[in-house]
Scaffold this motif. Structure first.
Motif, mmCIF file in Angstrom:
data_model
loop_
_atom_site.group_PDB
_atom_site.id
_atom_site.type_symbol
_atom_site.label_atom_id
_atom_site.label_comp_id
_atom_site.label_asym_id
_atom_site.label_seq_id
_atom_site.Cartn_x
_atom_site.Cartn_y
_atom_site.Cartn_z
ATOM 1 N N MET A 8 3.073 4.559 -5.162
ATOM 2 C CA MET A 8 3.967 3.614 -5.816
ATOM 3 C C MET A 8 3.852 2.227 -5.198
ATOM 4 N N GLN A 9 3.687 2.178 -3.881
ATOM 5 C CA GLN A 9 3.501 0.885 -3.233
ATOM 6 C C GLN A 9 2.178 0.239 -3.663
ATOM 7 N N ARG A 10 1.141 1.056 -3.783
ATOM 8 C CA ARG A 10 -0.165 0.524 -4.184
ATOM 9 C C ARG A 10 -0.132 0.027 -5.630
ATOM 10 N N LEU A 11 0.527 0.746 -6.512
ATOM 11 C CA LEU A 11 0.650 0.295 -7.898
ATOM 12 C C LEU A 11 1.400 -1.028 -7.980
ATOM 13 N N ARG A 12 2.455 -1.144 -7.174
ATOM 14 C CA ARG A 12 3.205 -2.402 -7.163
ATOM 15 C C ARG A 12 2.311 -3.560 -6.703
ATOM 16 N N ALA A 13 1.494 -3.303 -5.677
ATOM 17 C CA ALA A 13 0.599 -4.353 -5.188
ATOM 18 C C ALA A 13 -0.421 -4.765 -6.256
ATOM 19 N N LEU A 14 -0.752 -3.849 -7.139
ATOM 20 C CA LEU A 14 -1.693 -4.138 -8.224
ATOM 21 C C LEU A 14 -1.006 -4.755 -9.440
#
Length: 260
Positions: free
Chosen positions: A210-216
């Motif tokens: 979820m953190q990685r998706l937010r960063a993208l």
């Protein structure tokens, strides 16, 4: 055509027997829809946090699902009306193993999903009363017993990879190469889109994926494959609630419904 996912070779693998608590038949789900162009970047940052589910030596698995509803599309309409308690009924075949399951998903007004499933020997043309008793449908059919017969309404196929967290009870399904087909032979191909679903006992936004998706730049969104498929291929049914998601999907796929 299967989407090429080069970063998959960096992941350790896990078998079905090793899922344990990550099976999460009672859970809360967070969904994301984004372009396939972002998928390699997403996966490249996650190999230390997740293992890949492997079945029969494969990690990219093909699924075929058939959904059921009443003649009046009561289950679809319950979702469209935003009812807190909703039901989905489907048969799903895992094409890698040939196994076929009848599944019932119930979502309560707190956002918790319970899923039950049983293996079956063949596709049904009508859901047996013993499997789907009328009491489960009363709230969406206003108690009309005659309206509670469930028959096939939509086919959905896709390629799936499943990530299993190495540190918490969390599972992530990532679906690509989606197609929707009605019993009337209309088809919509959504091959340019990815539908990811993070399954957790309770929503935890500290999750690495979820953190990685937010960063993208990818934000959570509601997305029901059944409701979206019906909205795409049955424009005669009310679907105003889903129009923003339909516009986003069409933007990603640049597609339209055609005869299969």
């Amino acid at each position: 055509m299967a989407t090429s996912l080069a970063p998959l070779g960096a992941f350790a693998t896990i078998s079905l027997n090793e899922l344990g608590g990550a099976a999460l038949t009672r859970r809360q789900d967070t969904k994301f829809v984004f372009s396939t162009a972002l998928l390699a970047d997403l996966l490249a940052e996650l190999e230390g946090h997740y293992s890949l589910l492997e079945v029969g030596g494969l990690v990219q698995l093909r699924y075929l699902t058939r959904y059921f509803d009443t003649a009046a599309f009561d289950l679809f309409n319950a979702h469209h009306r935003g009812m807190g308690e909703r039901i989905k009924v489907r048969e799903r075949q895992y094409l890698t193993t040939g196994q076929l399951f009848l599944e019932v998903k119930r979502r309560n007004n707190k956002g918790v999903t319970d899923k039950t499933r049983s293996e079956i020997s063949g596709w049904h043309e009508q859901i047996p009363d013993a499997v789907m008793p009328g009491r489960l449908l009363q709230h969406v059919t206003a108690g009309n017993r005659e309206a509670q017969v469930l028959t096939p309404t939509l086919w959905n196929a896709y390629e799936r990879i499943t990530l299993v967290s190495t540190h918490r009870h969390e599972r992530v399904t990532i679906d690509t190469d989606l197609t929707f087909t009605t019993t009337g032979s209309y088809r919509y191909g959504a091959e340019g889109a990815v539908v990811a679903e993070v399954k957790q006992p309770s929503i935890d936004r500290a999750s690495p994926v979820m953190q990685r998706l937010r960063a993208l730049g990818v934000r959570p969104t509601g997305f029901s494959k059944y409701c979206i498929g019906v909205s795409l291929l049955r424009p005669d049914l009310r679907h105003n609630r889903f129009k923003p998601r339909l516009r986003n999907l069409r933007r990603l796929t640049e597609g339209d419904a055609v005869h299969a």
